[in-house]
Each structure stands twice: as structure tokens, then as C-alpha cells.
Design a protein around this motif. Sequence first.
Motif, PDB file in Angstrom:
ATOM      1  N   GLN B 166      -1.533  22.510  18.080  1.00 40.48           N
ATOM      2  CA  GLN B 166      -2.744  21.833  17.607  1.00 40.48           C
ATOM      3  C   GLN B 166      -2.978  20.533  18.377  1.00 40.48           C
ATOM      4  O   GLN B 166      -4.103  20.230  18.776  1.00 40.48           O
ATOM      5  N   ASP B 167      -1.892  19.774  18.585  1.00 48.50           N
ATOM      6  CA  ASP B 167      -2.032  18.466  19.249  1.00 48.50           C
ATOM      7  C   ASP B 167      -2.461  18.597  20.698  1.00 48.50           C
ATOM      8  O   ASP B 167      -3.022  17.649  21.266  1.00 48.50           O
ATOM      9  N   THR B 168      -2.177  19.733  21.330  1.00 43.46           N
ATOM     10  CA  THR B 168      -2.445  19.874  22.761  1.00 43.46           C
ATOM     11  C   THR B 168      -3.525  20.920  23.051  1.00 43.46           C
ATOM     12  O   THR B 168      -3.757  21.242  24.215  1.00 43.46           O
ATOM     13  N   SER B 169      -4.189  21.413  22.023  1.00 40.98           N
ATOM     14  CA  SER B 169      -5.206  22.454  22.215  1.00 40.98           C
ATOM     15  C   SER B 169      -6.509  21.874  22.764  1.00 40.98           C
ATOM     16  O   SER B 169      -7.149  21.034  22.129  1.00 40.98           O
ATOM     17  N   PRO B 170      -6.932  22.312  23.953  1.00 40.87           N
ATOM     18  CA  PRO B 170      -8.205  21.821  24.489  1.00 40.87           C
ATOM     19  C   PRO B 170      -9.390  22.061  23.549  1.00 40.87           C
ATOM     20  O   PRO B 170     -10.211  21.159  23.358  1.00 40.87           O
ATOM     21  N   VAL B 171      -9.494  23.251  22.960  1.00 39.78           N
ATOM     22  CA  VAL B 171     -10.654  23.515  22.105  1.00 39.78           C
ATOM     23  C   VAL B 171     -10.575  22.688  20.817  1.00 39.78           C
ATOM     24  O   VAL B 171     -11.573  22.123  20.376  1.00 39.78           O
ATOM     25  N   ARG B 172      -9.379  22.604  20.223  1.00 46.44           N
ATOM     26  CA  ARG B 172      -9.274  21.771  19.016  1.00 46.44           C
ATOM     27  C   ARG B 172      -9.681  20.326  19.334  1.00 46.44           C
ATOM     28  O   ARG B 172     -10.374  19.685  18.554  1.00 46.44           O
ATOM     29  N   ASP B 173      -9.250  19.836  20.491  1.00 45.91           N
ATOM     30  CA  ASP B 173      -9.630  18.471  20.874  1.00 45.91           C
ATOM     31  C   ASP B 173     -11.146  18.344  21.018  1.00 45.91           C
ATOM     32  O   ASP B 173     -11.740  17.342  20.594  1.00 45.91           O
TER      33      ASP B 173
END
Lengths: 188, 188
Positions: B166-173
Motif C-alpha cells: 500500500q505504501d509503495t503502490s503508484p496507483v494508491r498514491d
Amino acid sequence: MSDTVTIRNGIDVDQLLATIEAIKDDPVVGTFTFKASSRWRDGTYNVGEIGRFVHAGQEDESRDEVFRLDGDEPPVLLGRNKGPNAVELLLQALGFCYAVGFVANAAARGIELTGLEYELEGDLDVRSFLGLDGARAGFTEIRAKGRVSSPNATKDQLDELSRYVQDTSPVRDCLTNPIPVTTTLEIR
Amino acid sequence: MSDTVTIRNGIDVDQLLATIEAIKDDPVVGTFTFKASSRWRDGTYNVGEIGRFVHAGQEDESRDEVFRLDGDEPPVLLGRNKGPNAVELLLQALGFCYAVGFVANAAARGIELTGLEYELEGDLDVRSFLGLDGARAGFTEIRAKGRVSSPNATKDQLDELSRYVQDTSPVRDCLTNPIPVTTTLEIR
């Protein structure tokens, strides 16, 4: 009452106006829960499915079949190009969203369109994704270029419509303003 | 040097580690510009194309053909269900992004996976899109549910990996933090 149906740009303008009235009368008519799922196949390759959604608290039954999508990475990102990657889909979503907004609002305003295209691009630095210090994980910037043709609208009308579409675009709002995202994991 | 190739979860772990080292040596290797385009067909129906992208300042040539996607709305939103709509694609993108992150990072950590699925859903109120006062134009909330199976990882390891993804997900960001989006319109 009118017996004629106003179709402009392929949009049923009467249905559009009736929808707006129905939502004014009962805001629940404007509420949706959309869904998607993905299943991992191998490496960076996943298969997605988009099926039914909930509208006004009830499952919409208009779709008999699900839409299937392939997601993968290019070789330079460890995949085999079996489909676009996730951030490319995000750009595609922005283009589709802008187009629907432009066409529907043009129809409502009496603006006829003969062509509408969008080109989207986004800059991404994969360092954060790979656990290295660097830029944010997502796009640092997205650029969208529209091209439109209309036989009956002025430049000012089209420019104003483009601004309106940006202000009311669901996908643009998702990208320019934070959304709460809750993620859970079930272990089997 | 090693003559063996480590493939775990379908991910070439040696290539992954070599990529990280290459980006450490030259951050430009981690930079990408991804692209998509869309062309309006009729009503809410648009056809999208995702083709080549720019990696480290050069066009990546691994894709001989473009990926074509259909975008449309369901009848209740003035379309004919020729494809998923834009916000559904956004949810699909989040699922694909999480999956790639989970599988690749599991591979790097020695975690073997035998199954990984995501279900995504998002709540949306179309009032703003239709020009009425109401909620924001985009999703008010997104929920993601993962399901994972691993023969050699503990629950703690998988939970920690899920948080890392979650912390490193491009889309979540892209969804949880604002992106600058620049939109221009050319009139033909």
C-alpha cells in the motif's frame, strides 16, 4: 409532453434531463457503488473483471456478461506485455471520463460534435515502488490534450465547456483530490 | 556471479535486483512517461489505445501492437455497455497495481504465492457530474479486499507485506494524494 426524442452526439438528451430531475427529487438515485476484481495469473500478469454495480441501493442488471481486462508490465518492468499496466489504465480512465463529460454536456448545451480525441501522458519515477528513496510512488504530473471539432460552437463555448468538464470530472477529481482508500487482506 | 536464474511467483528476481542496482547507479533509469489516447465514437462510447512509453528518455520498443480498450457507460448513465466506464477502470487499475506490488515484493522476500485476488469497490455520487450540488465528483471512498495464499509465509509476514505494498503502490498514491493535472484543448 413531446413525441420527439432528442438525440445529440449519440446522447439521449431527454433521458439526461429526466435523470437530473429524478436525482433532484431523490438524491439516492444519484448514488452508485462500482466494482472490479482481479485475479493473479503469473508474474506481473493479472486478469481483471468488471461486472455489475449497485445503483440507488440495488444491483443494476443491465450487464449480462462481465468485461475482462488483462493487466501486465512490459519486460523492462519484469512482465511480458500481456496487457497495459496499472498506471496506463489510470490515464485511459481520465481520457474516457473527459470524453463522456464533454460529449454529454455538449449535447445538453446544444453543441454538436464531429470529433473528440484525448491524448494523456504521465511522468512516473519507479524508485519508491522499488523501495528506493525518490519521488512519490505515483505520477508526478499528468498532461491531457484534447482535440475537438464542432460545426456549431464557438471557440469560447468549447473552451468554457472544457473547463466545466474538468471541474465535474469524476476521474480528474479522484486524481487531484485525496480519496480514503481502505485495504484489507484475508489469508487463506 | 551465478548461473542459476531465480524465478519466484513468475518474477525474475535477479532482473528485479539488477534493476534496483541500475536505478541506484543512475536515477534516470527509473523514470518513465506512460501514455494513453482515446477517440470518441458515439454517445458515451470511446475507444482507447495504449501503446509505447518513454523509459529513461527513450521510447521503449517492446510493444509491436497497441492495446485497445472500449469505454462506455451502462444505460442508466446514457450508454450501451460497450465497455466498462472510467471510474470502474480506476478500480481495476488499483487491483492490478496492488497485485504487481504484492507478487514482486513477495518474490524479492522469498515468499511464494499460490493465489492472490483483489476485490475493489468505490462509492460515487453523480450529482456533481450532472451539475447538481452534492458530494465531490469522484469516489467518496474506495475499499480493497485482498485474498492471498502462501505455502511458506506467516500471517505477520503477509500483513506486513500488504502494508508495504500500500505504501509503495503508484496507483494508491495517485488516489490518496493530489496530482497536478494539466488539460489543454485544441479546436479543429
